[in-house]
Design a protein around this motif. Structure first.
Motif, mmCIF file in Angstrom:
data_model
loop_
_atom_site.group_PDB
_atom_site.id
_atom_site.type_symbol
_atom_site.label_atom_id
_atom_site.label_comp_id
_atom_site.label_asym_id
_atom_site.label_seq_id
_atom_site.Cartn_x
_atom_site.Cartn_y
_atom_site.Cartn_z
ATOM 1 N N LYS A 166 12.009 7.826 5.329
ATOM 2 C CA LYS A 166 11.636 8.637 3.978
ATOM 3 C C LYS A 166 10.033 8.833 4.154
ATOM 4 O O LYS A 166 9.899 9.676 3.224
ATOM 5 C CB LYS A 166 11.774 7.601 2.821
ATOM 6 C CG LYS A 166 13.388 7.428 2.698
ATOM 7 C CD LYS A 166 13.674 6.506 1.354
ATOM 8 C CE LYS A 166 15.221 6.302 1.200
ATOM 9 N NZ LYS A 166 15.316 5.319 0.093
ATOM 10 N N SER A 167 9.327 8.367 5.162
ATOM 11 C CA SER A 167 7.974 8.542 5.229
ATOM 12 C C SER A 167 7.603 10.103 5.679
ATOM 13 O O SER A 167 8.034 10.596 6.464
ATOM 14 C CB SER A 167 7.332 7.705 5.959
ATOM 15 O OG SER A 167 6.102 8.140 6.210
ATOM 16 N N GLU A 168 6.808 10.753 4.500
ATOM 17 C CA GLU A 168 6.478 11.925 4.728
ATOM 18 C C GLU A 168 5.270 12.112 5.892
ATOM 19 O O GLU A 168 5.255 12.886 6.649
ATOM 20 C CB GLU A 168 5.789 12.602 3.668
ATOM 21 C CG GLU A 168 6.912 13.121 2.809
ATOM 22 C CD GLU A 168 6.328 13.666 1.374
ATOM 23 O OE1 GLU A 168 5.358 14.518 1.243
ATOM 24 O OE2 GLU A 168 7.018 13.558 -0.007
ATOM 25 N N GLU A 169 4.590 10.954 5.950
ATOM 26 C CA GLU A 169 3.414 10.967 6.954
ATOM 27 C C GLU A 169 4.210 10.833 8.100
ATOM 28 O O GLU A 169 3.784 11.476 9.014
ATOM 29 C CB GLU A 169 2.625 9.745 6.609
ATOM 30 C CG GLU A 169 1.481 9.758 7.869
ATOM 31 C CD GLU A 169 1.057 8.097 7.864
ATOM 32 O OE1 GLU A 169 -0.051 7.891 8.634
ATOM 33 O OE2 GLU A 169 1.283 7.308 6.968
ATOM 34 N N VAL A 170 5.025 10.133 8.368
ATOM 35 C CA VAL A 170 5.921 9.840 9.824
ATOM 36 C C VAL A 170 6.575 11.192 10.167
ATOM 37 O O VAL A 170 6.373 11.706 11.248
ATOM 38 C CB VAL A 170 6.913 8.902 9.774
ATOM 39 C CG1 VAL A 170 7.673 8.855 11.006
ATOM 40 C CG2 VAL A 170 6.158 7.443 9.531
ATOM 41 N N ARG A 228 6.921 1.422 11.273
ATOM 42 C CA ARG A 228 5.804 2.614 11.174
ATOM 43 C C ARG A 228 4.268 2.365 11.757
ATOM 44 O O ARG A 228 3.968 3.430 12.493
ATOM 45 C CB ARG A 228 5.611 2.704 9.671
ATOM 46 C CG ARG A 228 4.923 3.816 9.193
ATOM 47 C CD ARG A 228 4.885 3.815 7.748
ATOM 48 N NE ARG A 228 3.908 4.650 7.173
ATOM 49 C CZ ARG A 228 2.720 4.268 6.993
ATOM 50 N NH1 ARG A 228 2.571 2.882 7.282
ATOM 51 N NH2 ARG A 228 1.709 5.139 6.507
ATOM 52 N N GLU A 284 11.822 2.921 5.275
ATOM 53 C CA GLU A 284 10.655 3.491 5.085
ATOM 54 C C GLU A 284 10.111 4.495 5.886
ATOM 55 O O GLU A 284 9.669 5.654 5.652
ATOM 56 C CB GLU A 284 9.450 2.262 5.263
ATOM 57 C CG GLU A 284 8.972 1.463 4.010
ATOM 58 C CD GLU A 284 8.358 0.446 4.459
ATOM 59 O OE1 GLU A 284 7.531 0.290 5.498
ATOM 60 O OE2 GLU A 284 8.421 -0.506 3.743
ATOM 61 N N VAL A 285 10.578 4.293 7.281
ATOM 62 C CA VAL A 285 10.075 5.305 8.287
ATOM 63 C C VAL A 285 10.917 6.627 8.074
ATOM 64 O O VAL A 285 10.489 7.837 8.145
ATOM 65 C CB VAL A 285 10.421 4.960 9.666
ATOM 66 C CG1 VAL A 285 10.379 5.783 10.875
ATOM 67 C CG2 VAL A 285 9.516 3.452 10.044
#
Length: 199
Positions: free
Chosen positions: A18-22, A107, A15-16
């Motif tokens: 692939k996360s665009e926000e991160v 995250r 998740e981390v």
């Protein structure tokens, strides 16, 4: 590692990654071993803070009891912040202690740590000396935090005046990091820092 913890941490790790926000927040996560029990985090200092432009490394240990207990996180990169020990990198943050909930994720932890750099909690400090300076001498605190960010986290703000004071104490035979800590602790007063180092 227990099966539930291993599956959960693998999912959160993906998740981390692939996360665009991160990614926009300049946060990274890497494995230190294949069991997902030790991770290395990296967070960028937030804009409009003394940590802006710095890159801070984190050590993350995942306990067997995850997600029912929080990960153990500490700063590897030295930092001058009321809620992070300038000596050990230990962090005082409620979600890493008694406010942890099993629904929280890696995250959440990484974004919360970055937010902590923007909004210190000096009334609940990990480092009492830094917290006192933060509350009583905000401009000295900001200058010191910027200096530490430049020296230890590859930050962009070079504080030539402060570096000159460190050099002065090194010229007296004191080790560089000890000189920097003494000066930071003594609000960059050479005489007080010297007394502090000798005592």
């Amino acid at each position: 590692m227990a099966n539930i913890a291993a599956q959960r941490i693998q999912r959160e790790f993906r998740e981390v990654i692939k996360s665009e926000e991160v990614a926009k927040c300049h946060i990274k996560l890497e494995l230190k071993n294949d069991e997902y029990t030790e991770l290395k985090g990296e967070i960028a200092g937030p804009p409009d803070t003394p940590y802006d432009g710095g890159v801070f490394q984190l050590d993350i240990i995942i306990p067997e009891t995850y997600p029912f207990n929080p990960p153990k996180v500490k700063f590897i990169t030295k930092i001058w912040h009321p809620n992070i020990s300038s000596v050990t990198g230990a962090i005082c943050l409620d979600i890493l202690k008694d406010q942890w909930a099993a629904a929280m994720t890696l995250r959440t932890v990484l974004l919360s740590l970055q937010a902590l750099l923007s909004a210190a909690e000096p009334d609940d400090p990990q480092d009492a000396v830094v917290a006192r300076q933060y509350k009583e001498q905000q401009s000295v605190f900001r200058q010191t935090a910027k200096h530490w960010t430049y020296i230890y986290a590859k930050g962009p703000h070079r504080e030539a005046e402060l570096e000159a004071k460190v050099s002065q104490l090194r010229g007296m035979g004191f080790e560089e990091h000890k000189a920097r800590v003494a000066l930071s602790t003594c609000d960059w007063n050479i005489q007080r820092a010297t007394d502090h180092l000798i005592s």
